[in-house]
Design an enzyme around this catalytic site. Sequence first.
Site, short mmCIF file in Angstrom:
data_model
loop_
_atom_site.label_atom_id
_atom_site.label_comp_id
_atom_site.label_asym_id
_atom_site.label_seq_id
_atom_site.Cartn_x
_atom_site.Cartn_y
_atom_site.Cartn_z
N PHE A 375 0.81 -1.22 0.00
CA PHE A 375 0.00 0.00 0.00
C PHE A 375 0.84 1.28 0.00
O PHE A 375 0.43 2.30 0.56
CB PHE A 375 -0.96 0.01 1.19
N CYS A 376 2.03 1.23 -0.64
CA CYS A 376 2.92 2.39 -0.67
C CYS A 376 3.17 2.95 0.73
O CYS A 376 3.26 4.16 0.93
CB CYS A 376 2.38 3.47 -1.61
N ALA A 377 3.27 2.03 1.68
CA ALA A 377 3.62 2.36 3.06
C ALA A 377 4.48 1.21 3.59
O ALA A 377 4.18 0.59 4.60
CB ALA A 377 2.37 2.55 3.92
N CYS A 395 4.73 -1.99 -3.93
CA CYS A 395 3.39 -1.47 -3.67
C CYS A 395 2.33 -2.48 -4.07
O CYS A 395 1.29 -2.59 -3.43
CB CYS A 395 3.17 -0.15 -4.42
#
Length: 455
Positions: A375-377, A395
């Site tokens: 989730f791009c985290a 991601c």
Amino acid sequence: MSVSSAALDQAICTPLPVLGRDVTVPLVTGGEVTYAALDYAASAPALQRVWDDVAAYAPYYGSVHRGAGYLSQLSTDLFENARRTVAEFLDCRDGDQVVFTRSTTDSLNLLAAALPADCQVFVFETEHHASLLPWTNAQVTYLNAPRTPRQAVETLERALADRDPHGPALVCVTGASNVTGELWPVGELAAAAHAHGARIVLDAAQLAPHHPVSVQGLDVDWVAFSGHKLYAPFGSGVLAGRADWLREAEPYLAGGGASRKVTRREDGGVDVEWHESAARHEAGSPNVIGAYSIASACKALTEAGFDTLVAREQYLIEKVQAGLAEVPEVRILSLFGDDAPRVGVISFVVDGWNSSHFAAALSAEYGIGVRDGLFCAHPLVRTLLGSDPQTQGECGAPEAAPGEKSLNAIRVSFGAGTPDEHVERFVNAVKELVTDGARWNYRTEDGRCVPDTSA
């Protein structure tokens, strides 16, 4: 928030109309089903109100600010009125600027480019990459993931107490996590920042679509958010807040619109006088439809009433949480605990399942759209999964076949346009997949798990 029982009853029954609510998709097992869009945290569907407003304006579209014709003047008024609408939606201070950008990522990169020299930046490892990565020209302190809201404030206070008190400083924090959905103590973090002479920017990408955001009430210096998460998916975003750093910085893009006056010098060079308004960072022909769609969404959410929207979403959150709690193999990811206040974003893993495989089965066999990955985290998800910080991940889904362990999770997210049936279908699908397994064979293709249709 407290709401009357009548308002709550209506909230539970009535999602806001959105595009795509009647779209049907094919199932790999045969037949079709109405698509359950449960990936709001990535991009929310357009509100019908937004689409109608844009369609009504489209024939009158014209270039803004520099045209003498009627359509240009009308478009200019619409564009600038959109700016005022956003300022009202965010409860901005007098003198704050509203700059239209492409997205939250673009907004935070703009602010990063406007930082004063020798600025120190403080950011938690829990941030989305949009707010974790732009600060390449600053001295950055990355803070470890807190496990309670109080710990978040204490961690920031300790870090700020150790900084050089004479230079500029900025704190960047999310309002609601794009992974766990948990609400962060923004007001308390803002107070801590200001007590130590720092400023604070709020990444409201996941907060603004679900809760009211008040610049004055939270006492933040800037707010950034994206239209495509606010039911206005037309490629526009917002950076709103204090004007001084923006006014003193070089334009984010050099070009027409940002320049007030350009003259040739005797030596053959060029002198430029830049605008000091928001136009300074809006060079080129702006995305008028994108800005207008954000303003339309702001009005629609305000008119619907956040009390009602929050109550309805809380009902859906509890519905999902209760359903997943009945499946022992499911583990919901959380920093602050299962009872922490959150928006409609829930990430989880399922014992014995590769997350990409599980998400693919939800789509192919049940017509449910969720998201799997990091989730791009990346740092946050790795922390929540207890993995090695150096482990590779992306991601999207990693290269892992069905049944293999993967460094990723599944995220279900919903909002003002989600009907009860979608979350009920999701919960039932989770239970069936865990109990009975997938009904189809799957394979890995280009890094994603997909139904195997070769047989």
